[in-house]
Design an enzyme around this catalytic site. Structure first.
Site, PDB file in Angstrom:
ATOM      1  N   ASP A 167       0.868  -1.188   0.000  1.00 24.56           N
ATOM      2  CA  ASP A 167       0.000   0.000   0.000  1.00 24.56           C
ATOM      3  C   ASP A 167       0.900   1.231   0.000  1.00 24.56           C
ATOM      4  O   ASP A 167       2.123   1.110  -0.114  1.00 24.56           O
ATOM      5  CB  ASP A 167      -0.974  -0.022   1.195  1.00 24.56           C
ATOM      6  CG  ASP A 167      -2.310   0.620   0.832  1.00 24.56           C
ATOM      7  OD1 ASP A 167      -2.312   1.807   0.464  1.00 24.56           O
ATOM      8  OD2 ASP A 167      -3.353  -0.065   0.899  1.00 24.56           O
ATOM      9  N   HIS A 173      -2.992   3.105  -4.409  1.00 21.36           N
ATOM     10  CA  HIS A 173      -2.373   2.627  -3.160  1.00 21.36           C
ATOM     11  C   HIS A 173      -0.965   2.102  -3.437  1.00 21.36           C
ATOM     12  O   HIS A 173      -0.586   1.025  -2.972  1.00 21.36           O
ATOM     13  CB  HIS A 173      -3.249   1.550  -2.516  1.00 21.36           C
ATOM     14  CG  HIS A 173      -4.508   2.109  -1.916  1.00 21.36           C
ATOM     15  ND1 HIS A 173      -4.517   2.859  -0.772  1.00 21.36           N
ATOM     16  CD2 HIS A 173      -5.810   2.048  -2.321  1.00 21.36           C
ATOM     17  CE1 HIS A 173      -5.764   3.236  -0.484  1.00 21.36           C
ATOM     18  NE2 HIS A 173      -6.566   2.757  -1.419  1.00 21.36           N
ATOM     19  N   GLU A 199      -9.919   2.583  -5.188  1.00 15.34           N
ATOM     20  CA  GLU A 199      -9.496   3.931  -4.798  1.00 15.34           C
ATOM     21  C   GLU A 199      -8.265   4.416  -5.569  1.00 15.34           C
ATOM     22  O   GLU A 199      -7.233   4.718  -4.979  1.00 15.34           O
ATOM     23  CB  GLU A 199      -9.231   3.965  -3.286  1.00 15.34           C
ATOM     24  CG  GLU A 199     -10.490   3.654  -2.484  1.00 15.34           C
ATOM     25  CD  GLU A 199     -10.257   3.644  -0.975  1.00 15.34           C
ATOM     26  OE1 GLU A 199     -11.156   4.076  -0.256  1.00 15.34           O
ATOM     27  OE2 GLU A 199      -9.185   3.182  -0.522  1.00 15.34           O
TER      28      GLU A 199
HETATM   29  C1  ACM Z   1     -11.108  -0.761   0.524  1.00 15.49           C
HETATM   30  O1  ACM Z   1     -11.585  -0.743   1.678  1.00 15.49           O
HETATM   31  N1  ACM Z   1     -10.537   0.314   0.016  1.00 15.49           N
HETATM   32  C2  ACM Z   1     -11.157  -1.959  -0.298  1.00 15.49           C
END
Ligand code: ACM
Length: 531
Positions: A193, A268, A331
């Site tokens: 991440d 991420h 995201e």
């Molecule tokens: C997530 O909670 N962004 C998969």
């Protein structure tokens, strides 16, 4: 006045039949079986290793080193384990467990079922059976019972984010043991991440030399005004070597847990960009991120980056033999792709509509690559946006709509909605007595009431729902003890959602069994949240 059903419930809980998840069919029988030091575990060739595991499970608390043999003399007290092809109707994970005064018999069509019978058997003993040292003067008696059992869902998972806070290998093993005790069969490891890269990749050593370490960590929740952010000044990091991963995979495999590795892309990814700046959209050198949230620093969509990700996946596939490889996909803000000449040129060359379709193209490249290597791509439900990669498995986290859309399109689905499966959310309405969490409110009864198959699906579509999993995102979970606090007992409730037939579920009955089960968890040194 105590009603008969209540009385039976109390007796069931008190007589040691406090099995979680509740078996599909359980019939109490008269009498009991007492384990002694001369009990013999008999197995056939294919269940020999499982016999050894049972002996190992029973040794520390009892002090008995039980013999594991192909047969026993007549009259001997026996725990017999047999694989039995005539029981194939029970499925790959089902089993029969019969306890009579003279004998315990485990039969299953496949080894996984025999393993789950052993997990049930452990829970028939007094909770002290889980002690790591001999319990003096204990009598190891279990009630006679006939159990026929098999799971409702194939994907019974727990997820652990080791990127936001690195979790030691020994804790991952403990979580595998606890998953197995609850008959959970998937551990989704979120390995990369913005705040850390946690797996050694030999072709790209900077991913761990640089990407596994951040200078410090934000204190508390990030204020919308970043000038107010405060940091702890403590470096944080760590990673698993490839040897560590091999060890974890093998540890999980013998406990019938498949580890699903996640390498996040294209979002991420700041820890990767911090390690190799050419992966980013800008010439700047970035640090490994020290705050929480959604970060605009996503990887660029160029061919060199796609090759990088595929090279990483090549090493990942060599380490993780399971079918599923997770590539994230959630995201990924498109701000930088909108401003990037390279990204815009890609969109034109490929004849795509927009940046969402470009992410879809990126995901499809990973999907083709994994599929060509006999694996299946898994991604968060954003992979549906801009067109679904053909072979992908979708994890529905933003509610259930992604799961519904994916199942209707014929894709397998794992349900992971925040509303019912995010174990990083608060477990109490009054948060003043709780450690700081990301937010939300997910009490035990809401987890227990979760129905993984969305009502909108037809029976044919519903077959694509593989199951569900509980999420442990670790922004506000700094260490294993906190992870245990957030996971338990909610994972116990989710295990029953995923294993037990819908018509056998009962929250009052679960709570009665949980009282005994929490004693077990205490013996196992699990820092569960008290009820
Ligand atoms: C997530 O909670 N962004 C998969």
């Amino acid at each position: 006045m105590i009603t008969l059903p209540t009385l039976l419930l109390v007796l069931a809980a008190d007589s040691g039949l406090a099995v979680i998840p509740r078996p599909a069919h359980l019939t109490p029988r008269p009498g009991s079986f007492t384990l002694t030091g001369s009990t013999i575990i008999t197995t056939d060739a294919r269940s020999r290793a499982l016999g050894g595991m049972l002996a190992d499970y029973l040794f520390p608390a009892t002090g008995f080193r039980l013999a594991v043999r192909p047969s026993a003399p007549s009259g001997a007290r026996v725990v017999a384990i047999r694989l039995d092809a005539t029981l194939t109707a029970l499925g790959a994970e089902g089993y029969r467990l019969d306890v009579t005064p003279g004998r315990v018999t485990i039969r299953a069509p496949q080894p996984a079922g025999a393993f789950y019978a052993i997990q049930t058997l452990r829970q028939l003993f007094p909770p002290a059976i889980f002690r790591a040292a001999r319990v003096p003067a204990a009598v190891w008696t279990i009630p006679a019972v006939s159990i026929e059992d098999s799971p409702r869902f194939r994907w019974r998972g727990v997820h652990l984010d080791v990127a936001r806070h690195f979790m030691p290998k020994e804790f991952v093993k403990k979580l595998v043991d606890l998953a197995a005790l609850h008959k959970l069969n998937r551990l989704h490891l979120h390995l990369t991440d913005d705040q850390g890269w946690r797996i050694e990749i030999r072709q790209y050593p900077r991913l761990t030399a640089v990407g596994a370490w951040r200078r410090q960590t934000i204190i508390g929740r990030p204020d919308p005004d970043s000038t107010k952010w405060r940091f702890d000044g403590q470096p944080h990091g760590g990673f698993y070597t490839q040897d560590d991963i091999t060890e974890l995979v093998a540890y999980a495999q013998v406990r019938f847990v498949t580890i699903v590795p996640e390498i996040e892309m294209p979002g991420h990814s700041q820890a990767a960009i911090a390690s190799y700046p050419e992966l980013g959209n800008k010439p700047d050198t970035l640090p490994v991120w020290t705050a929480w949230g959604v970060d605009e620093n996503i990887v660029n969509p160029g061919d060199a980056t796609i090759r990088f990700e595929q090279n990483v996946l090549t090493e990942v596939m060599a380490l993780f033999p399971g079918r599923w490889i997770h590539v994230g996909g959630d995201e990924a803000p498109k701000t930088q792709w909108k401003a990037s000449p390279l990204a815009q040129a890609r969109i034109r060359e490929l004849g795509l509509k927009d940046e969402d379709e470009l992410q879809s193209h990126f995901t499809r490249r990973m999907d083709e690559f994994l599929t060509a290597h006999g694996r299946s791509l898994v991604g968060w439900d954003e992979i549906l946006e801009g067109g679904l990669a053909p072979n992908a498995v979708v994890m529905s986290w933003r509610g259930i709509d992604g799961g519904i859309a994916a199942a209707r399109a014929g894709h397998d689905v794992v349900m992971a909605p925040g509303s019912h499966t995010y174990f990083d959310h608060y477990q109490s309405a009054d948060t003043t007595a709780e450690p700081l969490a990301i937010g939300g409110f997910l009490p035990l009864d809401t987890v227990y009431a979760y129905e993984p198959v969305p009502a909108a699906l037809t029976p044919d579509e519903a077959r694509h729902v593989l199951g569900a999993q509980g999420q442990l995102w670790t922004e506000y979970i700094p260490d294993p003890k906190r992870a245990e606090y957030m996971a338990f007992p909610r994972a116990c409730a989710l295990a029953e959602v995923l294993w037990t037939p819908q018509e056998e579920k009962s929250y009052p009955d679960f709570l009665a069994r949980l009282a005994t089960h929490l004693v077990r968890l205490g013996v196992l040194d699990v820092n569960y949240r008290p009820l």
